[in-house]
Structures are given as C-alpha cells and as structure tokens.
Design a protein around this motif. Structure first.
Motif, PDB file in Angstrom:
ATOM      1  N   ASP A 297       0.859  -1.191   0.000  1.00 22.12           N
ATOM      2  CA  ASP A 297       0.000   0.000   0.000  1.00 22.12           C
ATOM      3  C   ASP A 297       0.893   1.238   0.000  1.00 22.12           C
ATOM      4  O   ASP A 297       1.649   1.478   0.949  1.00 22.12           O
ATOM      5  CB  ASP A 297      -0.905   0.019   1.238  1.00 22.12           C
ATOM      6  N   PHE A 299       1.096   5.084   0.277  1.00 23.41           N
ATOM      7  CA  PHE A 299       0.279   6.172   0.816  1.00 23.41           C
ATOM      8  C   PHE A 299       0.781   7.532   0.315  1.00 23.41           C
ATOM      9  O   PHE A 299       1.979   7.731   0.075  1.00 23.41           O
ATOM     10  CB  PHE A 299       0.285   6.147   2.344  1.00 23.41           C
ATOM     11  N   PHE A 384     -10.092   1.721   3.793  1.00 22.71           N
ATOM     12  CA  PHE A 384      -9.686   1.786   5.188  1.00 22.71           C
ATOM     13  C   PHE A 384     -10.684   2.633   5.983  1.00 22.71           C
ATOM     14  O   PHE A 384     -11.447   3.421   5.426  1.00 22.71           O
ATOM     15  CB  PHE A 384      -8.280   2.384   5.323  1.00 22.71           C
ATOM     16  N   LYS A 386      -9.933   4.981   8.284  1.00 20.34           N
ATOM     17  CA  LYS A 386      -9.469   6.355   8.504  1.00 20.34           C
ATOM     18  C   LYS A 386      -9.255   7.070   7.177  1.00 20.34           C
ATOM     19  O   LYS A 386      -8.720   6.485   6.235  1.00 20.34           O
ATOM     20  CB  LYS A 386      -8.150   6.346   9.291  1.00 20.34           C
ATOM     21  N   GLU A 389      -5.731   7.129   5.608  1.00 22.50           N
ATOM     22  CA  GLU A 389      -5.239   5.904   4.989  1.00 22.50           C
ATOM     23  C   GLU A 389      -5.848   5.664   3.611  1.00 22.50           C
ATOM     24  O   GLU A 389      -5.383   4.794   2.858  1.00 22.50           O
ATOM     25  CB  GLU A 389      -5.534   4.711   5.898  1.00 22.50           C
ATOM     26  N   ASN A 390      -6.897   6.407   3.270  1.00 18.75           N
ATOM     27  CA  ASN A 390      -7.551   6.223   1.972  1.00 18.75           C
ATOM     28  C   ASN A 390      -6.931   7.071   0.870  1.00 18.75           C
ATOM     29  O   ASN A 390      -7.419   7.071  -0.248  1.00 18.75           O
ATOM     30  CB  ASN A 390      -9.055   6.523   2.099  1.00 18.75           C
ATOM     31  N   VAL A 392      -4.345   6.561  -1.096  1.00 21.52           N
ATOM     32  CA  VAL A 392      -3.463   5.419  -1.274  1.00 21.52           C
ATOM     33  C   VAL A 392      -3.604   4.848  -2.686  1.00 21.52           C
ATOM     34  O   VAL A 392      -4.626   5.023  -3.359  1.00 21.52           O
ATOM     35  CB  VAL A 392      -3.818   4.335  -0.215  1.00 21.52           C
TER      36      VAL A 392
END
Length: 398
Positions: A297, A299, A384, A386, A389-390, A392
């Motif tokens: 992933d 970010f 995700f 939060k 975290e999106n 990404v």
C-alpha cells in the motif's frame, strides 16, 4: 451448546459484512440553463474634476445562458447617465489679434471656474463569462459563493449632450470656447453611436436554487470623443452594480451511485473423522504450490500525487517481486479520501496516484507495461476506516 455457538458466529459474520457495506452516494449533474438579472448602482466617468461630481446613476438588465459549469454567454444592456467636466484653474485673456498698425488688442478676461455636463446613454453588449469557482473547486450547486470574470463589447448610444439643459455653468464654458480654449473641442450634439470594450468581475451569493444576489464591477473604454473633451486618449467609465439573478429551469439533476456490494465469503466447515485403524493411504497427488498474492500500500499526503521517498521503497519491493516471478502481474488501484475535496477532484487524484505508481514501475524499475493493470476508484470506495489511509494506491501482484 455447539449449535448456539454456530448461530452466534453466523450473526457476527453477517454484522461484519453489513458494517463494511458503504452507503449509496448522490452525485450532482450540471444542466445548461438560461437566467435573467436586474441590477442597479452607480457609474464613475474618468475625468479631471472632483470624484463626487463624476458619479451618476446606473442600471443594467441581463439575459444569459450557462452552457456548462464554467463557460457562459450573456447580453447585458447598461444604461442611464454619464458625466464629465473641466476645471478652468486660472483666468485667461482673449487676445483678439493685431490691428492694422500691428498693435495687439486684448479681449475680455475669461474667469476661472468649473463647468460640468451630463448626458443619457444606453449600451447593449455581449460578454463571455467564466465561473472560476467551478473551474478550480469543482461543480457544487449548493455553494454559497461563486466568483466569475467576463469580457466582451458592444455599442454605446448617447444623446442629450447639449448646452441648453444639461450643462452646469454653461456660460463659463461658452466664454472659454469663444476664447479659443480647446478643452471641449469634441463636444457633440444629437445622437452618437460608438463601440466599446468591457471587462469585469462578478460575485453571486446563493439564496436558493433559483435566486441569488449578484454583485458586479465592470470597466468600459470608448474613443476620446465620448465625453466631449479632447484628451488624446481613450475615455473610460466604471460601473458598480447589485441586484437579483433568477435562474430559469433546473440548473442540475441528481443521480445515485450505488455502493459496491460487499465481497461474500463462504466459510466451509471441515469435519474430520477419526478411524481407529486407518486404511493404507493412497499415494498423495502432487500439488503445484501457488504463490500467495503480494501486496503493498503506497500512501500519499492530502491533495498530492507524488510518491514520497519513504513510500518509494514499497514500489521497489513490488518491482522486485515481479522480476523474481516473470509470470506474475500486478494491479494498481488508486483511491482518495471522502472526507476532503469533492467527487470530481477525488476522482482525478485517485487516477493520478495510480498512474504515478505505474510510471515508477515502468520508467524507474523497467517493468513491462503489459504486466501492469491500472484502475482508480475516486472516493466511491474507502478501503480503510481512517481518511488519512484512503489517500493510497494499492498494489496487488500474483
């Protein structure tokens, strides 16, 4: 007791699936529409006398068409009154000329003072309009404030520029004109038609879907003959206006984007049977080992599409995996967080994030583009819990 535990596990699994399902989302779709606008305000005509003496009343009627969220066109008819004036700041002596003997004969002394004039006009013009709020922030019909610019031109039709009714201190003007003063060399009579150019800014404050409060400031330029004075440069007047703008018809429609269905997971229960004397086991078939999917992933910071140095290592690990497994391929999917921006911006961000990973794999790490699949979801899917975290790009190779 075992049946009770099985039922409880099923209920917990169903609850987890429901919690992961996302709600349907409403999207605004812009419509072309007509509008009318009625405004009133004041005009300042550029000149040399006191500022307050050059202020006059002004009205404007507008009919326009908005073709898309950014671009439109309008016919604006501006009208009422313009003003001009001259300060004669010193007395002058009218010199009649030499006599037959060569002697100069002085005429009357012309006094100092101020003379002013006002006249009527109507100025229809066509403008191109550009909504900068929609251009830079995306279409949002519920936005309270919209800022626009416009530019265009038309014709100014003036009349009633005469000494009998509209001149203040016209006797002073006549004396200076008779004495050869050239300030009013371009004074005109009758009706005059002149072309003009116009540019300005506009601010709309939304009151409802159909009505908004419109503020406008525009600058207009014409030939030097407009205000009657000879100045050897273009004449200017400036308008400040406020009024009501009424939209005709629906400016937008809505559509619902269904949330993606949750992935159904099938849980199989394996029952082992214990046999006291196991039969001879047949030869076990040879099963080819299958590599587990490889995931990284990558970010991004809010609003950015550049791969940070600390995230570049993850892209390298994906590339190393693909080099170690020549038959493997990778799917890169970009996302954006729903908590910021709007659907248009987030859709673009998610696409550019996925493309940034694709570019790094192909250009930096020399991975063949045919082994990479690129996809993007905008903010329609949030992988995700939060928001941070999106932001990404998820890489899954197998």
């Amino acid at each position: 007791m075992k049946i009770k535990n099985v039922l409880l596990s099923c209920l917990m699994l169903a609850g987890a699936l429901n919690a992961s399902a996302q709600e349907a989302k409403t999207e605004y779709v812009p419509n072309p529409y007509w509008y009318i606008q009625l405004q009133g305000g004041a005009q300042y005509t550029l000149g040399e006398i006191n500022f307050k003496d050059l202020i006059s009343p002004n009205v404007q009627v507008t009919v326009g068409r908005q073709f898309n969220p950014v671009f439109g066109m309008r016919l604006a008819v501006n009208a009422w009154q313009s003003r001009a004036g001259v300060d004669y700041n010193a007395t002058q002596t009218w010199v009649a000329g030499p006599t037959g003997t060569g002697t100069v004969v002085a005429g009357p002394v012309i006094p100092a003072g101020t003379t002013k004039v006002k006249w009527m006009y109507v100025a229809p013009g066509i403008d191109l309009t550009f909504n900068l709020s929609n251009l830079f922030c995306g279409f949002n019909p519920n936005r309270v404030f919209n800022f626009s610019v416009f530019a265009g031109g038309g014709v100014n039709i003036g009349w009633n520029f005469d000494k009998d009714s509209n001149w203040d201190n016209k006797d002073l003007m006549n004396q200076h004109t008779a004495a050869g003063n050239q300030n009013w060399q371009y004074a005109w009579t009758g009706t005059k038609v002149r072309g003009f150019g116009r540019a300005g800014i506009a601010a709309d404050f939304r009151l409802s879907d159909a009505v908004s409060l419109g503020l406008e400031a525009n600058a207009n330029t014409l030939s030097d003959h407009y205000n009657g004075k000879k100045a050897s440069n273009w004449d200017w007047y400036f308008n400040a206006l406020a009024g009501i703008k009424i939209n005709l018809g629906k400016t937008y429609t809505t559509r619902t984007i269904e949330a993606p269905k949750p992935v159904e997971r099938v849980v199989e229960k394996v029952i082992e049977r214990v046999v006291e004397k196991p039969a001879p086991a047949p030869a076990a078939p040879i099963v080819e080992a299958k590599a587990e999917p490889f995931r990284r992933d990558v970010f991004f910071k809010i609003g950015t599409v550049n791969i940070r140095p600390e995230e570049a290592q993850k892209v390298k690990e994906v590339a190393d995996y693909l080099k170690a497994n020549p038959n493997a391929k990778v799917e890169v999917t970009g996302y954006a967080d729903r908590g910021t921006g709007n659907p248009t911006i987030n859709n673009r961000l998610s696409k550019q994030r996925a493309e940034a990973v694709f570019t790094s794999l192909t250009k930096t790490h020399k991975i063949d583009a045919s082994r990479i699949k690129v996809d993007f979801k905008g903010d329609t899917i949030q992988p995700f819990a939060k928001d941070v975290e999106n932001r990404v790009a998820i890489c899954i190779a197998e």
